[in-house]
Scaffold this motif. Structure first.
Motif, PDB file in Angstrom:
ATOM      1  N   ASN B  91       0.831  -1.214   0.000  1.00  0.00           N
ATOM      2  CA  ASN B  91       0.000   0.000   0.000  1.00  0.00           C
ATOM      3  C   ASN B  91       0.859   1.255   0.000  1.00  0.00           C
ATOM      4  N   ASP B  94       3.549   3.763  -4.520  1.00  0.00           N
ATOM      5  CA  ASP B  94       2.739   4.661  -5.344  1.00  0.00           C
ATOM      6  C   ASP B  94       3.370   4.742  -6.731  1.00  0.00           C
ATOM      7  N   LYS B  97       4.766   7.901  -8.032  1.00  0.00           N
ATOM      8  CA  LYS B  97       5.965   8.511  -7.456  1.00  0.00           C
ATOM      9  C   LYS B  97       7.261   7.830  -7.858  1.00  0.00           C
TER      10      LYS B  97
END
Ligand SMILES: [Zn+2]
Lengths: 231, 210
Positions: B91, B94, B97
């Motif tokens: 989680n 990202d 990113k």
């Protein structure tokens, strides 16, 4: 003079000489100098490469250790549908829809097992013939429902006192590629949701195997029954 | 420089083909999904996401670990720990990113640092005096760069790969390479420019964040 071209900068980074005009320009131009610095850093790292720096796969025990530590059942796993070809934004949208409707496949324990007979159109059936000394036989029925394709597998008399568990697979005609749909409880009939992107016609073989709790993700090669789906 | 092409073209740095992942994960119907597709599968959380990421990037992680910690057993432990930590913490990944291999290598560098930290604690405990810290940070960083570049070199097609190996490891000029490989000068120059840019991009995308 205009900025030096990338070919001249690449050659400079490799230590070659270039035209005097280029050399003079780069020496006095912060932009070309900074570009050259980046390329030179790549060259000096690359020249430090030793034979052992070329990636080598870890020993097989590492993957077994990972699945064991994470409590994954192993088995052949199937990718989830993401619609990756339609671009990133779309892909994530499709992905979250897939997750939301529980389209989850993989090893034992994560297959979606429905506990009721789905109301769906029968597309194909398979007579599952005996593949072991136990002589068990069964049936598999492929349905098409609103939520996708479903496979119902039934093996009457499947013994409960098993050392390990039973796993249901769909395979290509030559059994070269197998997908684990999930586990089959003894004496029961179970229905599995097929992965959304999976074309049942490409995986016409239904196989039920006897698996052991050994963390080995592959088919045990101990098939109990096997048969081919036919319309 | 005299060029004796026979001996020159055999470079001991050439890896023995690419090493297949034996007894690794089995993913149904996955031909060669691209990196974005693998990252998407990983973020989705199905078992296949982990299996695909492992198939694609465990050699990178393993080799960085091997080069940075030395012992094969410790490298195997680090590799396992990286994928377990990455999966449990997925989680925190990202895709907007950074790349998934970049993220895996960040975890790998942390694990390598932990490894040396534990070693030096142990050494201090035994010696009852301060040991100089192993310079694990920058050492691991340069290992990451070298392994990524080696990986990307191995992925260059031919003749690009041969050209870059001659330029890097044999210090041949583009004119000499043109002679050895019997390729036009302009072709060699443009391959050098594009390949060098591709290598730079690989470091930028998957390498140690500056
Ligand atoms: Zn300039």
């Amino acid at each position: 003079m205009s900025h030096s071209d990338d070919e001249a900068l690449a050659l400079l980074a490799l230590g070659e000489s270039v035209s005097r005009a280029d050399e003079a320009h780069v020496a006095g131009c912060p932009r070309c100098q900074s570009r050259l610095d980046q390329l030179s850093a790549v060259v000096s790292s690359a020249r430090a490469i030793e034979p052992a720096d070329y990636p080598t796969a870890p020993p097989p025990a590492v993957w077994r250790g990972i699945t064991t530590e994470l409590g994954m059942a192993g088995g052949v796993v199937a990718p989830l549908p993401t619609g990756a070809r339609s671009g990133r934004r779309r892909m994530w949208a499709v992905a979250s829809v897939a997750a939301a409707i529980g389209l989850i496949v993989g090893g034992a324990g994560v297959a979606t097992v429905l506990d009721r007979q789905p109301e769906a159109t029968v597309v194909a059936t398979a007579e599952l013939g005996a593949m072991s000394e136990a002589g068990l036989t069964g049936t598999a029925v492929l349905h098409r429902g609103d939520a996708g394709n479903l496979l119902t597998v039934s093996i009457p008399g499947l013994p409960g006192d098993v050392d390990g568990y039973y796993e249901v697979w769909m395979a290509t005609a030559d059994a070269g590629t197998m997908i684990a749909l999930g586990t089959l409880a003894p004496g029961a009939e179970a229905t599995f949701t097929l992965p959304g992107g999976l074309d049942p016609a490409a995986f016409p073989v239904v196989d039920v195997s006897h698996e052991h709790f050994d963390g080995d993700p592959e088919h045990s090669a101990e098939s109990l029954v096997r048969g081919q789906l036919q319309a | 420089m005299t060029i004796q092409s026979g001996a020159l073209l055999v470079d001991e740095r050439l890896p023995a083909a690419s090493v297949p992942v034996t007894a690794g994960p089995q993913v149904a119907g996955a031909g060669a999904p691209d990196d974005d597709e693998i990252a998407a599968q990983f973020a989705l959380g199905g078992d296949a996401g982990l299996a695909l990421a492992y198939q694609r990037w465990s050699p990178l992680v393993h080799t960085v670990a091997l080069r940075a910690v030395g012992s094969p057993d410790d490298a195997a432990d680090v590799t396992q720990a990286v994928f377990v930590a990455a999966w449990r913490g997925r989680n925190g990944f990202d895709p907007a990113k950074g790349s998934l291999p970049g993220w895996l290598l960040t975890i790998a560098r942390r694990r390598v640092a932990d490894h040396w930290e534990a070693r030096s604690r142990e050494a201090r405990r035994i010696a009852a005096l301060g040991e100089p810290d192993h310079d694990s940070g920058s050492a691991a960083d340069s290992v990451v760069d070298r392994v990524l570049l080696a990986d990307e070199l191995a992925r260059l097609g031919e003749p690009q790969r041969r050209i870059m190996e001659l330029a890097f490891f044999q210090d041949l000029t583009h004119a000499q390479i043109s002679g050895v490989l019997d390729l036009p000068l302009g072709t060699v120059k443009s391959h050098i420019r594009r390949s060098l840019d591709r290598l730079r991009t690989r470091l930028e995308v998957d390498g140690v964040a500056q």
